[in-house]
Design a protein around this motif. Structure first.
Motif, PDB file in Angstrom:
ATOM      1  N   ASP A   3      34.005  48.422  47.031  1.00 25.30           N
ATOM      2  CA  ASP A   3      32.602  48.630  47.344  1.00 25.30           C
ATOM      3  C   ASP A   3      31.703  47.505  46.848  1.00 25.30           C
ATOM      4  N   GLY A   4      32.240  46.503  46.200  1.00 29.54           N
ATOM      5  CA  GLY A   4      31.443  45.378  45.725  1.00 29.54           C
ATOM      6  C   GLY A   4      30.759  45.627  44.393  1.00 29.54           C
ATOM      7  N   LYS A   5      30.996  46.775  43.800  1.00 30.28           N
ATOM      8  CA  LYS A   5      30.381  47.084  42.508  1.00 30.28           C
ATOM      9  C   LYS A   5      31.395  46.864  41.395  1.00 30.28           C
ATOM     10  N   ALA A   6      30.898  46.417  40.269  1.00 32.81           N
ATOM     11  CA  ALA A   6      31.771  46.210  39.113  1.00 32.81           C
ATOM     12  C   ALA A   6      32.279  47.554  38.603  1.00 32.81           C
ATOM     13  N   TYR A  12      34.937  39.976  33.317  1.00 29.76           N
ATOM     14  CA  TYR A  12      34.840  38.743  34.090  1.00 29.76           C
ATOM     15  C   TYR A  12      35.029  39.102  35.566  1.00 29.76           C
ATOM     16  N   ARG A  13      34.237  38.476  36.403  1.00 23.71           N
ATOM     17  CA  ARG A  13      34.343  38.695  37.849  1.00 23.71           C
ATOM     18  C   ARG A  13      34.776  37.375  38.489  1.00 23.71           C
ATOM     19  N   PHE A  14      35.892  37.404  39.202  1.00 25.38           N
ATOM     20  CA  PHE A  14      36.404  36.246  39.934  1.00 25.38           C
ATOM     21  C   PHE A  14      36.183  36.511  41.412  1.00 25.38           C
ATOM     22  N   GLU A  15      35.715  35.485  42.145  1.00 31.54           N
ATOM     23  CA  GLU A  15      35.422  35.703  43.559  1.00 31.54           C
ATOM     24  C   GLU A  15      35.860  34.520  44.413  1.00 31.54           C
ATOM     25  N   ASN A  16      36.428  34.837  45.556  1.00 30.91           N
ATOM     26  CA  ASN A  16      36.671  33.868  46.616  1.00 30.91           C
ATOM     27  C   ASN A  16      35.629  34.178  47.682  1.00 30.91           C
ATOM     28  N   GLN A  17      34.563  33.363  47.738  1.00 29.70           N
ATOM     29  CA  GLN A  17      33.430  33.654  48.605  1.00 29.70           C
ATOM     30  C   GLN A  17      33.745  33.479  50.085  1.00 29.70           C
ATOM     31  N   LYS A  18      34.659  32.589  50.388  1.00 28.08           N
ATOM     32  CA  LYS A  18      34.999  32.351  51.791  1.00 28.08           C
ATOM     33  C   LYS A  18      35.699  33.564  52.399  1.00 28.08           C
ATOM     34  N   TRP A  50      37.896  40.090  42.078  1.00 28.95           N
ATOM     35  CA  TRP A  50      38.749  40.616  41.029  1.00 28.95           C
ATOM     36  C   TRP A  50      37.897  40.813  39.785  1.00 28.95           C
ATOM     37  N   TYR A  51      38.101  41.913  39.089  1.00 27.17           N
ATOM     38  CA  TYR A  51      37.385  42.203  37.846  1.00 27.17           C
ATOM     39  C   TYR A  51      38.409  42.283  36.721  1.00 27.17           C
ATOM     40  N   ASP A 104      39.134  42.593  32.483  1.00 24.75           N
ATOM     41  CA  ASP A 104      38.621  43.025  31.186  1.00 24.75           C
ATOM     42  C   ASP A 104      38.500  41.793  30.280  1.00 24.75           C
ATOM     43  N   ALA A 105      37.329  41.587  29.683  1.00 24.92           N
ATOM     44  CA  ALA A 105      37.072  40.392  28.865  1.00 24.92           C
ATOM     45  C   ALA A 105      37.714  40.483  27.487  1.00 24.92           C
ATOM     46  N   GLN A 106      38.250  41.629  27.124  1.00 20.68           N
ATOM     47  CA  GLN A 106      38.880  41.752  25.805  1.00 20.68           C
ATOM     48  C   GLN A 106      40.388  41.584  25.867  1.00 20.68           C
ATOM     49  N   ASN A 107      41.022  42.200  26.854  1.00 18.45           N
ATOM     50  CA  ASN A 107      42.486  42.138  26.888  1.00 18.45           C
ATOM     51  C   ASN A 107      43.043  41.414  28.118  1.00 18.45           C
ATOM     52  N   GLY A 108      42.206  40.994  29.063  1.00 17.66           N
ATOM     53  CA  GLY A 108      42.663  40.253  30.231  1.00 17.66           C
ATOM     54  C   GLY A 108      43.319  41.105  31.295  1.00 17.66           C
ATOM     55  N   LYS A 109      43.165  42.416  31.192  1.00 16.09           N
ATOM     56  CA  LYS A 109      43.761  43.333  32.170  1.00 16.09           C
ATOM     57  C   LYS A 109      42.931  43.340  33.451  1.00 16.09           C
ATOM     58  N   LEU A 110      43.603  43.318  34.590  1.00 16.99           N
ATOM     59  CA  LEU A 110      42.931  43.386  35.885  1.00 16.99           C
ATOM     60  C   LEU A 110      42.479  44.822  36.118  1.00 16.99           C
ATOM     61  N   LEU A 111      41.158  45.029  36.220  1.00 15.80           N
ATOM     62  CA  LEU A 111      40.603  46.372  36.334  1.00 15.80           C
ATOM     63  C   LEU A 111      40.440  46.826  37.785  1.00 15.80           C
ATOM     64  N   LYS A 112      39.959  45.923  38.620  1.00 10.70           N
ATOM     65  CA  LYS A 112      39.658  46.290  39.996  1.00 10.70           C
ATOM     66  C   LYS A 112      39.735  45.020  40.833  1.00 10.70           C
ATOM     67  N   TYR A 113      40.243  45.135  42.045  1.00  9.87           N
ATOM     68  CA  TYR A 113      40.308  43.962  42.908  1.00  9.87           C
ATOM     69  C   TYR A 113      40.312  44.418  44.360  1.00  9.87           C
ATOM     70  N   GLY A 114      39.957  43.506  45.247  1.00 11.93           N
ATOM     71  CA  GLY A 114      40.022  43.846  46.652  1.00 11.93           C
ATOM     72  C   GLY A 114      39.102  43.016  47.528  1.00 11.93           C
ATOM     73  N   PHE A 115      38.992  43.461  48.745  1.00 14.68           N
ATOM     74  CA  PHE A 115      38.210  42.829  49.788  1.00 14.68           C
ATOM     75  C   PHE A 115      36.856  43.514  49.850  1.00 14.68           C
ATOM     76  N   ASN A 116      35.762  42.737  49.809  1.00 17.71           N
ATOM     77  CA  ASN A 116      34.420  43.303  49.846  1.00 17.71           C
ATOM     78  C   ASN A 116      33.993  43.473  51.306  1.00 17.71           C
ATOM     79  N   ALA A 117      34.338  44.606  51.889  1.00 22.40           N
ATOM     80  CA  ALA A 117      34.069  44.875  53.304  1.00 22.40           C
ATOM     81  C   ALA A 117      32.580  44.988  53.582  1.00 22.40           C
ATOM     82  N   THR A 118      31.804  45.475  52.627  1.00 22.92           N
ATOM     83  CA  THR A 118      30.359  45.622  52.826  1.00 22.92           C
ATOM     84  C   THR A 118      29.703  44.270  53.059  1.00 22.92           C
ATOM     85  N   ASP A 119      30.000  43.304  52.196  1.00 23.51           N
ATOM     86  CA  ASP A 119      29.446  41.957  52.378  1.00 23.51           C
ATOM     87  C   ASP A 119      29.985  41.305  53.643  1.00 23.51           C
TER      88      ASP A 119
END
Length: 183
Positions: free
Chosen positions: A49-52, A100-106, A111-112, A114-129
Motif C-alpha cells: 500500500d506504499g505505507k511504512a 530504512y526505506r529502500f526504493e527503486n523508483q523506476k 523495501w522496509y 528494521d534499523a536496529q537488526n537489519g531484518k526485512l519488514l515489508k517489501y513489494g510493488f507500490n501499485a497505488t503509485d
C-alpha cells in the motif's frame, strides 16, 4: 430567442452524450488497468500500500545500523528484483519508526528494513503509485497519460457547463411560455 434556447439545449444533450461515452471508455480503461497491470509489472513481488510498517523505535537507540550497515544487510538478504545497490534509487531513514526505506523508483519497488537488526519488514510493488503515475495508458507512453488526463479535465468542465444549462433550460422555457401567455 426560442430557437437559440432550443439549439443550446440540443447542443448540451449532444455534448453530454459524447462526453459521457468518453468518460465510460476512460473508466473502462482504468478498471482494466487496476486489474491487469499490477500483476504484470510487479515481477512477482507482493503488492503493498506504499505505507511504512507501523513499527516504532525502541528505547535502545544506540544500536541503530549505519547507512552502510543497513545497505549491506539489505543486499545480504537478496531481495527479489535487486541485484546490486545500483538498482536502488533512494534510501531513506524514517527516525520516528526506526526503519530504512529502500526504493527503486523506476519500477516502483519498495523495501522496509528494521534499523536496529537489519531484518526485512515489508517489501513489494507500490501499485497505488504505479496507477497514479503510469495509469491511463501511461505505462505504454507517458504522453498518452498526460493527453488523457488533460482532456479528461477539459471534458469535465464542458460537462459541467452543459449540465448547468440542461438544468436551467426547463425553467427558461417555462418562464418564456408564461411571458407569452400573459401577452
Amino acid at each position: 430567442m426560442m430557437r437559440i434556447k432550443q439549439f443550446l439545449s440540443r447542443w448540451s444533450r449532444t455534448i453530454h452524450r459524447w462526453v459521457g461515452l468518453y468518460f465510460a471508455v476512460v473508466i473502462g480503461i482504468y478498471v482494466i488497468e487496476i486489474i491487469a497491470l499490477p500483476p504484470a509489472f510487479s515481477s512477482g513481488l507482493p503488492t503493498i500500500d506504499g505505507k511504512a510498517p507501523t513499527q516504532t523505535i525502541t528505547k535502545n537507540t544506540k544500536s541503530l545500523l549505519s547507512l552502510e550497515q543497513a545497505s549491506q544487510a539489505f543486499i545480504s538478504q537478496h531481495p527479489k528484483g535487486i541485484n546490486t545497490l545500483e538498482d536502488i534509487d533512494e534510501i531513506t531513514y524514517l527516525p520516528s519508526l526506526g526503519i530504512y526505506r529502500f526504493e527503486n523508483q523506476k519500477r516502483l519497488f519498495e523495501w522496509y528494513l528494521d534499523a536496529q537488526n537489519g531484518k526485512l519488514l515489508k517489501y513489494g510493488f507500490n501499485a497505488t503509485d504505479f496507477l497514479e503515475y503510469r495509469g491511463l495508458l501511461g505505462w505504454f507512453a507517458p504522453w498518452i497519460h498526460n493527453l488523457i488526463e488533460m482532456s479528461f479535465l477539459f471534458f469535465m468542465s464542458t460537462l459541467a457547463v452543459s449540465g448547468v444549462y440542461l438544468f436551467i433550460y426547463p425553467f427558461l422555457v417555462k418562464k418564456n411560455s408564461e411571458m407569452n401567455s400573459t401577452d
